[in-house]
Design an enzyme around this catalytic site. Structure first.
Site, PDB file in Angstrom:
ATOM      1  N   SER A 111     -27.678  12.141 -70.347  1.00 59.07           N
ATOM      2  CA  SER A 111     -28.322  11.953 -69.043  1.00 59.07           C
ATOM      3  C   SER A 111     -27.979  10.588 -68.449  1.00 59.07           C
ATOM      4  O   SER A 111     -27.831   9.603 -69.170  1.00 59.07           O
ATOM      5  CB  SER A 111     -29.837  12.068 -69.214  1.00 59.07           C
ATOM      6  OG  SER A 111     -30.504  11.603 -68.060  1.00 59.07           O
ATOM      7  N   TYR A 135     -26.532  11.508 -61.656  1.00 60.41           N
ATOM      8  CA  TYR A 135     -27.325  11.509 -60.437  1.00 60.41           C
ATOM      9  C   TYR A 135     -26.590  10.621 -59.441  1.00 60.41           C
ATOM     10  O   TYR A 135     -25.964   9.636 -59.844  1.00 60.41           O
ATOM     11  CB  TYR A 135     -28.722  10.933 -60.686  1.00 60.41           C
ATOM     12  CG  TYR A 135     -29.685  11.865 -61.388  1.00 60.41           C
ATOM     13  CD1 TYR A 135     -30.002  13.109 -60.850  1.00 60.41           C
ATOM     14  CD2 TYR A 135     -30.292  11.489 -62.575  1.00 60.41           C
ATOM     15  CE1 TYR A 135     -30.896  13.954 -61.485  1.00 60.41           C
ATOM     16  CE2 TYR A 135     -31.196  12.330 -63.217  1.00 60.41           C
ATOM     17  CZ  TYR A 135     -31.490  13.566 -62.666  1.00 60.41           C
ATOM     18  OH  TYR A 135     -32.379  14.391 -63.291  1.00 60.41           O
TER      19      TYR A 135
HETATM   20  C1  LIG Z   1     -37.865  15.533 -71.185  1.00 58.83           C
HETATM   21  C2  LIG Z   1     -36.827  16.121 -70.279  1.00 58.83           C
HETATM   22  C3  LIG Z   1     -36.006  15.265 -69.556  1.00 58.83           C
HETATM   23  C4  LIG Z   1     -35.001  15.801 -68.727  1.00 58.83           C
HETATM   24  N1  LIG Z   1     -34.158  14.944 -68.091  1.00 58.83           N
HETATM   25  C5  LIG Z   1     -33.136  15.455 -67.353  1.00 58.83           C
HETATM   26  C6  LIG Z   1     -32.173  14.594 -66.769  1.00 58.83           C
HETATM   27  O1  LIG Z   1     -32.234  13.377 -66.904  1.00 58.83           O
HETATM   28  N2  LIG Z   1     -31.177  15.166 -66.046  1.00 58.83           N
HETATM   29  C7  LIG Z   1     -31.058  16.522 -65.884  1.00 58.83           C
HETATM   30  O2  LIG Z   1     -30.136  17.001 -65.233  1.00 58.83           O
HETATM   31  N3  LIG Z   1     -31.949  17.365 -66.460  1.00 58.83           N
HETATM   32  C8  LIG Z   1     -32.975  16.863 -67.179  1.00 58.83           C
HETATM   33  N4  LIG Z   1     -33.852  17.729 -67.780  1.00 58.83           N
HETATM   34  C9  LIG Z   1     -33.641  19.183 -67.676  1.00 58.83           C
HETATM   35  C10 LIG Z   1     -32.759  19.687 -68.819  1.00 58.83           C
HETATM   36  O3  LIG Z   1     -31.447  19.214 -68.696  1.00 58.83           O
HETATM   37  C11 LIG Z   1     -32.692  21.218 -68.871  1.00 58.83           C
HETATM   38  O4  LIG Z   1     -32.315  21.718 -67.616  1.00 58.83           O
HETATM   39  C12 LIG Z   1     -33.989  21.886 -69.314  1.00 58.83           C
HETATM   40  O5  LIG Z   1     -34.714  21.072 -70.213  1.00 58.83           O
HETATM   41  C13 LIG Z   1     -33.657  23.221 -69.978  1.00 58.83           C
HETATM   42  O6  LIG Z   1     -34.803  23.910 -70.317  1.00 58.83           O
HETATM   43  P1  LIG Z   1     -35.440  23.934 -71.804  1.00 58.83           P
HETATM   44  O7  LIG Z   1     -36.060  22.581 -72.014  1.00 58.83           O
HETATM   45  O8  LIG Z   1     -36.446  25.030 -71.677  1.00 58.83           O
HETATM   46  O9  LIG Z   1     -34.349  24.244 -72.793  1.00 58.83           O
HETATM   47  C14 LIG Z   1     -34.863  17.209 -68.601  1.00 58.83           C
HETATM   48  C15 LIG Z   1     -35.702  18.049 -69.332  1.00 58.83           C
HETATM   49  C16 LIG Z   1     -36.678  17.531 -70.162  1.00 58.83           C
HETATM   50  C17 LIG Z   1     -37.544  18.471 -70.947  1.00 58.83           C
END
Ligand SMILES: Cc1cc2nc3c(=O)[nH]c(=O)nc-3n(C[C@H](O)[C@H](O)[C@H](O)COP(=O)(O)O)c2cc1C
Length: 356
Positions: A111, A135
């Site tokens: 990320s 981003y």
């Molecule tokens: C704690 C957390 C932080 C996340 N941070 C980002 C991020 O910085 N950038 C991003 O594109 N998606 C972020 N996401 C989304 C994840 O990349 C992903 O789309 C999502 O967690 C997938 O679903 P799942 O947790 O049910 O497997 C984040 C998700 C979580 C749970």
């Protein structure tokens, strides 16, 4: 006397164990969904609304889980989704996740808001296959620096997140005032609360910016957070090499379609031209089989990796991936499919329980 085995055996076991060991802040940051968390719950439920139609006596003893993504053969279709601030969960943080990735031949997508920057991660774990999630910041100089770092440090793709122009309303996070903890070693954005980034991430990004980014980098660009066929076509027209069908783990806009329900239309629209990935609620090997059968080339896994990290650091993250990989092998063998890359809609059937 029979000894009970208390080792976590499933991703759900890791979730329960993580709830027990993580503090309230980390729990609410990882677990939270937007507003009523309807999409958060449905992400997982949607995979169980699909039934499998296995074939028997196909002679498949050892299915081949490998897939081709961005022209490269990957040994299996699991990719670690980008998640911000892993240091909030465990001091092993992103380098711990990357070690787990390297040990299981899994790609990690780092990320932009990681507790470890792209150069530091590459130095810490040089042998992991890695992508960088981007981003776009109001200060395009910061974005340019991040792209240059990803290009210079062995990242194979840029994953541009589309579904977070502004932060979703996550009440659990607001209640527990989640902060990012230690600043990133060489990141541009460490040390602030997730909400603080709203001011720095440009909410006004357009497809014209996507086109410019795709032209600016020599890395393939994947657009993450697509839920409609028309946006998938825009991504294709803007020079993307792939899309991730995703609603950000139900953390942004509540009551959107789940990944599973949005995937077929996107795969239909652009699956021949773009690599289509999906994420959200994937917790079992059978979910991965269904995702591939619906047209995804690979899947991203978010929270489960953090549960594993929280419970046992890098080893826990590795176990989570190993469990899912073993379940995938089992599901392929029992579906009677020789190669994961050959999965298609013929292994799916209408689920009577989904009509009730
Ligand atoms: C704690 C957390 C932080 C996340 N941070 C980002 C991020 O910085 N950038 C991003 O594109 N998606 C972020 N996401 C989304 C994840 O990349 C992903 O789309 C999502 O967690 C997938 O679903 P799942 O947790 O049910 O497997 C984040 C998700 C979580 C749970």
């Amino acid at each position: 006397m029979v000894q009970a085995n208390s080792e976590p055996l499933s991703l759900a076991d890791y979730e329960r164990a993580a709830q027990a060991v993580l503090g309230e802040r980390a729990r609410s940051y990882i677990g939270g969904g937007a507003t009523d968390a309807i999409t958060l719950a449905d992400n997982q439920a949607a995979w169980s609304r699909l039934a499998l139609a296995p074939r028997v006596f196909t002679g498949v003893a050892e299915p081949d889980p490998s897939v081709t993504v961005l022209g490269s053969r990957l040994p299996h279709p699991l990719i670690i989704a980008p998640t911000a601030f892993a240091a909030l969960t465990h001091p092993d943080a992103e380098p711990g996740i990357a070690r787990a990735a390297a040990a299981t031949a899994t790609t990690i997508c780092l990320s932009t808001l990681a507790s470890t920057g792209p150069a530091a991660l590459a130095r810490a774990v040089p042998d992991c296959r890695r992508w960088f999630q981007l981003y776009v910041f109001s200060d395009r100089g910061v974005t340019g620096e991040l792209i240059a770092a990803a290009e210079a440090h062995g990242y194979d793709a840029l994953v541009l997140t589309a579904d977070r122009p502004v932060l979703g309303i996550r009440e659990a996070e607001l209640r527990h005032a989640v902060r990012g903890g230690e600043p990133a070693a060489d990141g541009a954005v460490g040390g602030a609360a997730p909400a603080d980034f709203s001011a720095r991430i440009d909410p006004g990004v357009t497809w014209a910016d996507v086109e410019r980014l795709a032209a600016q980098t020599r890395l393939p660009l994947i657009v993450k957070g697509i839920l409609t066929a028309s946006d998938a076509r825009r991504a294709l027209a803007s020079g993307a090499a792939g899309v991730v069908v995703s609603n950000h783990g139900g953390r942004q806009l509540d009551t959107t379609l789940s990944g599973a329900d949005a995937l077929p239309a996107v795969a239909d629209a652009v699956g021949d031209e773009l690599d289509v990935l999906v994420d959200g609620g994937i917790r079992r090997g059978t979910d991965v089989v269904k995702a591939l059968a619906l047209g995804a080339r690979a899947v991203m896994i978010g929270r489960p990796v953090l549960w594993g990290l929280g419970v046992a650091g890098s080893d826990g993250a590795r176990r989570v991936i190993e469990i899912l990989l073993a379940e995938l092998q089992n599901a392929l063998a029992l579906t009677g499919v020789a190669r994961a890359a050959e999965l298609d809609g013929s292994v799916l059937a209408p689920a009577p329980w989904a009509r009730r």
